[in-house]
Scaffold this motif. Structure first.
Motif, mmCIF file in Angstrom:
data_model
loop_
_atom_site.group_PDB
_atom_site.id
_atom_site.type_symbol
_atom_site.label_atom_id
_atom_site.label_comp_id
_atom_site.label_asym_id
_atom_site.label_seq_id
_atom_site.Cartn_x
_atom_site.Cartn_y
_atom_site.Cartn_z
ATOM 1 N N LEU A 162 0.807 -1.210 0.000
ATOM 2 C CA LEU A 162 0.000 0.000 0.000
ATOM 3 C C LEU A 162 0.841 1.261 0.000
ATOM 4 C CD1 LEU A 162 -2.686 -1.086 2.648
ATOM 5 C CD2 LEU A 162 -2.833 -1.225 0.150
ATOM 6 N N ALA A 163 2.157 1.101 0.164
ATOM 7 C CA ALA A 163 3.039 2.252 0.309
ATOM 8 C C ALA A 163 3.485 2.738 -1.054
ATOM 9 C CB ALA A 163 4.248 1.873 1.163
ATOM 10 N N GLN A 164 2.646 3.496 -1.711
ATOM 11 C CA GLN A 164 2.956 3.938 -3.064
ATOM 12 C C GLN A 164 3.418 5.382 -3.132
ATOM 13 O OE1 GLN A 164 2.997 1.753 -5.538
ATOM 14 N NE2 GLN A 164 2.329 0.175 -4.121
ATOM 15 N N SER A 165 3.340 6.117 -2.030
ATOM 16 C CA SER A 165 3.738 7.513 -2.072
ATOM 17 C C SER A 165 4.145 7.973 -0.681
ATOM 18 C CB SER A 165 2.586 8.385 -2.585
ATOM 19 O OG SER A 165 1.481 8.312 -1.700
ATOM 20 N N GLY A 166 4.730 9.151 -0.642
ATOM 21 C CA GLY A 166 5.116 9.731 0.638
ATOM 22 C C GLY A 166 6.621 9.818 0.793
ATOM 23 N N GLU A 167 7.065 10.384 1.911
ATOM 24 C CA GLU A 167 8.491 10.553 2.199
ATOM 25 C C GLU A 167 8.816 9.918 3.529
ATOM 26 O OE1 GLU A 167 11.728 14.131 3.097
ATOM 27 O OE2 GLU A 167 10.034 14.502 1.746
ATOM 28 N N ILE A 168 9.948 9.247 3.587
ATOM 29 C CA ILE A 168 10.432 8.694 4.850
ATOM 30 C C ILE A 168 11.859 9.173 5.083
ATOM 31 C CG2 ILE A 168 8.952 6.659 4.758
ATOM 32 C CD1 ILE A 168 11.462 5.043 3.913
ATOM 33 N N THR A 169 12.216 9.297 6.354
ATOM 34 C CA THR A 169 13.551 9.737 6.747
ATOM 35 C C THR A 169 14.233 8.622 7.529
ATOM 36 O OG1 THR A 169 12.828 12.037 6.877
ATOM 37 C CG2 THR A 169 14.868 11.465 8.024
ATOM 38 N N VAL A 170 15.503 8.425 7.247
ATOM 39 C CA VAL A 170 16.297 7.376 7.884
ATOM 40 C C VAL A 170 17.498 8.007 8.571
ATOM 41 C CG1 VAL A 170 17.543 5.202 7.532
ATOM 42 C CG2 VAL A 170 15.646 5.817 6.003
ATOM 43 N N TRP A 171 17.734 7.640 9.826
ATOM 44 C CA TRP A 171 18.939 8.074 10.540
ATOM 45 C C TRP A 171 19.979 6.961 10.493
ATOM 46 C CZ3 TRP A 171 17.070 10.456 15.855
ATOM 47 C CH2 TRP A 171 16.506 11.715 15.609
ATOM 48 N N SER A 172 21.208 7.323 10.143
ATOM 49 C CA SER A 172 22.295 6.354 10.149
ATOM 50 C C SER A 172 23.618 7.103 10.299
ATOM 51 C CB SER A 172 22.278 5.495 8.876
ATOM 52 O OG SER A 172 23.098 4.357 9.029
ATOM 53 N N GLN A 214 21.921 4.764 1.221
ATOM 54 C CA GLN A 214 21.691 5.650 0.081
ATOM 55 C C GLN A 214 21.814 4.876 -1.232
ATOM 56 O OE1 GLN A 214 21.024 9.055 0.600
ATOM 57 N NE2 GLN A 214 20.549 9.206 -1.570
ATOM 58 N N SER A 215 22.719 3.909 -1.266
ATOM 59 C CA SER A 215 22.973 3.175 -2.507
ATOM 60 C C SER A 215 21.821 2.270 -2.912
ATOM 61 C CB SER A 215 24.259 2.344 -2.377
ATOM 62 O OG SER A 215 24.067 1.219 -1.525
ATOM 63 N N THR A 216 20.929 1.955 -1.972
ATOM 64 C CA THR A 216 19.815 1.061 -2.295
ATOM 65 C C THR A 216 18.574 1.805 -2.784
ATOM 66 O OG1 THR A 216 18.851 1.048 -0.055
ATOM 67 C CG2 THR A 216 20.604 -0.563 -0.524
ATOM 68 N N ILE A 217 18.584 3.120 -2.694
ATOM 69 C CA ILE A 217 17.375 3.896 -3.014
ATOM 70 C C ILE A 217 16.983 3.746 -4.482
ATOM 71 C CG2 ILE A 217 16.384 6.208 -3.140
ATOM 72 C CD1 ILE A 217 18.021 6.923 -0.652
ATOM 73 N N GLU A 218 17.961 3.727 -5.385
ATOM 74 C CA GLU A 218 17.641 3.612 -6.807
ATOM 75 C C GLU A 218 16.872 2.321 -7.096
ATOM 76 O OE1 GLU A 218 19.830 3.521 -11.213
ATOM 77 O OE2 GLU A 218 21.015 3.853 -9.387
ATOM 78 N N VAL A 255 7.801 6.889 -3.546
ATOM 79 C CA VAL A 255 8.254 7.007 -2.161
ATOM 80 C C VAL A 255 9.626 7.669 -2.162
ATOM 81 C CG1 VAL A 255 8.853 5.786 -0.045
ATOM 82 C CG2 VAL A 255 6.970 4.949 -1.454
ATOM 83 N N THR A 256 9.761 8.774 -1.471
ATOM 84 C CA THR A 256 11.026 9.494 -1.371
ATOM 85 C C THR A 256 11.725 9.092 -0.076
ATOM 86 O OG1 THR A 256 10.145 11.382 -2.586
ATOM 87 C CG2 THR A 256 12.123 11.758 -1.259
ATOM 88 N N VAL A 257 12.983 8.675 -0.195
ATOM 89 C CA VAL A 257 13.762 8.252 0.964
ATOM 90 C C VAL A 257 14.881 9.262 1.205
ATOM 91 C CG1 VAL A 257 15.156 6.425 2.013
ATOM 92 C CG2 VAL A 257 13.278 5.836 0.445
ATOM 93 N N ALA A 258 14.914 9.834 2.396
ATOM 94 C CA ALA A 258 15.966 10.774 2.773
ATOM 95 C C ALA A 258 16.821 10.145 3.866
ATOM 96 C CB ALA A 258 15.362 12.081 3.265
ATOM 97 N N VAL A 259 18.091 9.858 3.555
ATOM 98 C CA VAL A 259 19.015 9.273 4.530
ATOM 99 C C VAL A 259 19.848 10.383 5.146
ATOM 100 C CG1 VAL A 259 20.919 7.672 4.905
ATOM 101 C CG2 VAL A 259 19.111 7.087 3.271
#
Length: 424
Positions: free
Chosen positions: A21-31, A40-44, A53-57
């Motif tokens: 069901l996760a087809q849109s939105g933004e998530i943030t990851v702390w590392s 970051q390398s897995t986002i593509e 889905v936008t991923v911000a690391v």
């Protein structure tokens, strides 16, 4: 045990269902550091399946992630991101103090079938009863990284080094044949990593497998501390912190480094001009035909209950950690060693690596995963680490009659700090 192709496919299908069901939105990851770069390398690849889905690391640094996560959990989740990197050894600190701070991944798609794709030792600290607080990420199967030329100059065949006594004998020969070169280094002044690696190999740790008693003075730990002192006394294992060991690698003054498999990327990135000069072999054991596998380090990814988009967070976590594609991308790019057992069957794992003299090092390193004995960090890992560090220093300097006396003292001190009993 390797995951069969059928089980791997099932795990993928079941896992991806949790994020369907996760087809849109933004998530943030702390590392932090190379771990952040790996995520970051897995986002593509993830966005090929979830383009909306936008991923911000965010790379905050290791200590900042720990401190800000504790503070955020204490504040009821305020300021926390969707996904957080957590080291296995520190994981139980969070679950113990703030069990409501993190989502139960069982509710998002991390079924028992999916979880079975990881070795038990990686799950031990991440699951409490029926609750799975985090998904295993990288592991640290221990290996001996060595300079082929230094060993060859001394006529030492690494295949002949099966015990730590063999390692001492080889180390003396290597030092004699290569003036100015030491056999190995350990952070005697700031850590206990050699003791913990050898203890884990012998099935021992600071605490029992159940985490309810102190085990640091059990026979396996005693044998490990004795072996460390034997190497130090022989002069083949010398003090060196993290930076000093990297400096020695660059300066070509060290012949071996014992570390978790993730250290592969550290050597390769810090000394690219030494391509072809390095190799890998299994850690020796205390006795002939003894165990030769241990783990050092490794992390997991947890989803916070503060997240407003847990489905998208799960989809990213599961793609990154629960698929060969995600795990092997991080292995290839940054040397992050996968915990996912099916990654053993990925073609990349079987390739010879140019930097390592075309040795298929990942077959050798990952092949030890299912032999690693689980070891509990517990909420008291930091307390135990401080005690054992001080006792180790005193023991190496002749402050105790023997290793048993040293670790009996350590066990007593840990009991005073934690209130836990000493295992019989």
């Amino acid at each position: 045990m390797r995951l069969t192709t059928g089980c791997a496919t099932l795990a993928l299908v079941l896992g991806m269902t949790g994020g369907a069901l996760a087809q849109s939105g933004e998530i943030t990851v702390w590392s932090w550091d190379v771990a952040a770069a790996s995520l970051q390398s897995t986002i593509e690849g993830f966005n090929a399946q979830y383009p909306d889905v936008t991923v911000a690391v965010e790379d905050l640094g290791n200590q900042q992630v720990f401190d800000r996560t504790l503070a955020g959990c204490a504040a009821g989740g305020s300021g926390l991101p969707d996904v957080i990197s957590i080291e296995n050894g520190e994981a139980e600190i969070f679950w113990n103090q703030f069990p409501d701070c993190f989502a139960n991944l069982r509710d998002l798609g991390y079924t028992e079938e999916v979880a079975a794709g990881f070795p038990d030792f990686k799950r031990t600290e991440l699951e409490v009863g029926d609750v799975a607080y985090a998904m295993p990420w990288d592991s640290g199967p221990v290996a001996m990284f060595y300079r082929r030329d230094f060993y060859e100059n001394a006529g030492v065949d690494p295949a002949s080094i099966t015990t730590w006594a063999d390692f001492i004998e080889a180390g003396q020969a290597v030092a004699e044949a290569n003036p100015g070169v030491v056999m190995g280094q350990a952070d005697f002044n700031g850590d206990t990593e050699w003791f913990r690696m050898l203890a884990n190999e012998q099935g021992c740790g600071f605490f029992t497998g159940e985490g309810d008693a102190i085990a640091v003075n059990q026979p396996g730990c005693v044998a490990a501390l004795e072996a460390v002192k034997d190497m130090a006394d022989a002069g083949i294992l010398v003090a060196g912190n993290w930076d000093e060991r990297i400096q020695a690698i660059r300066a070509e003054t060290v012949a071996s480094q014992l570390f978790g498999g993730w250290y592969e990327g550290t050597i390769r990135s810090n000394a690219p001009e030494q391509e072809g000069l390095w190799g890998v072999y299994e850690m020796p054991s205390v006795t002939e035909d003894g165990p030769r596998a241990a783990n050092l380090g490794g992390s997991a990814l947890a989803i916070t209950n503060a997240s407003d988009n847990k489905e998208a967070a799960w989809a990213y976590v599961n793609y990154t950690l629960g698929t060969n594609e995600g795990q092997v991308t991080m292995l290839r790019e940054y040397g992050l060693v996968p915990s996912l057992l099916s990654a053993l069957d990925d073609p990349y794992v079987e390739e010879g690596q140019p930097f390592w003299g075309d040795q298929a090092i990942w077959v050798d390193i990952l092949g030890t995963l299912d032999r690693v004995v689980p070891s509990r960090g517990t909420p008291f890992f930091g307390d135990a680490q401080g005690v054992v560090q001080a006792v180790q220093t005193q023991y190496l300097n002749g402050g105790y009659e023997n290793a048993q006396a040293a670790l009996d003292d350590a066990a007593s001190q840990i009991a005073l700090v934690t209130g836990l009993p000493i295992a019989e």
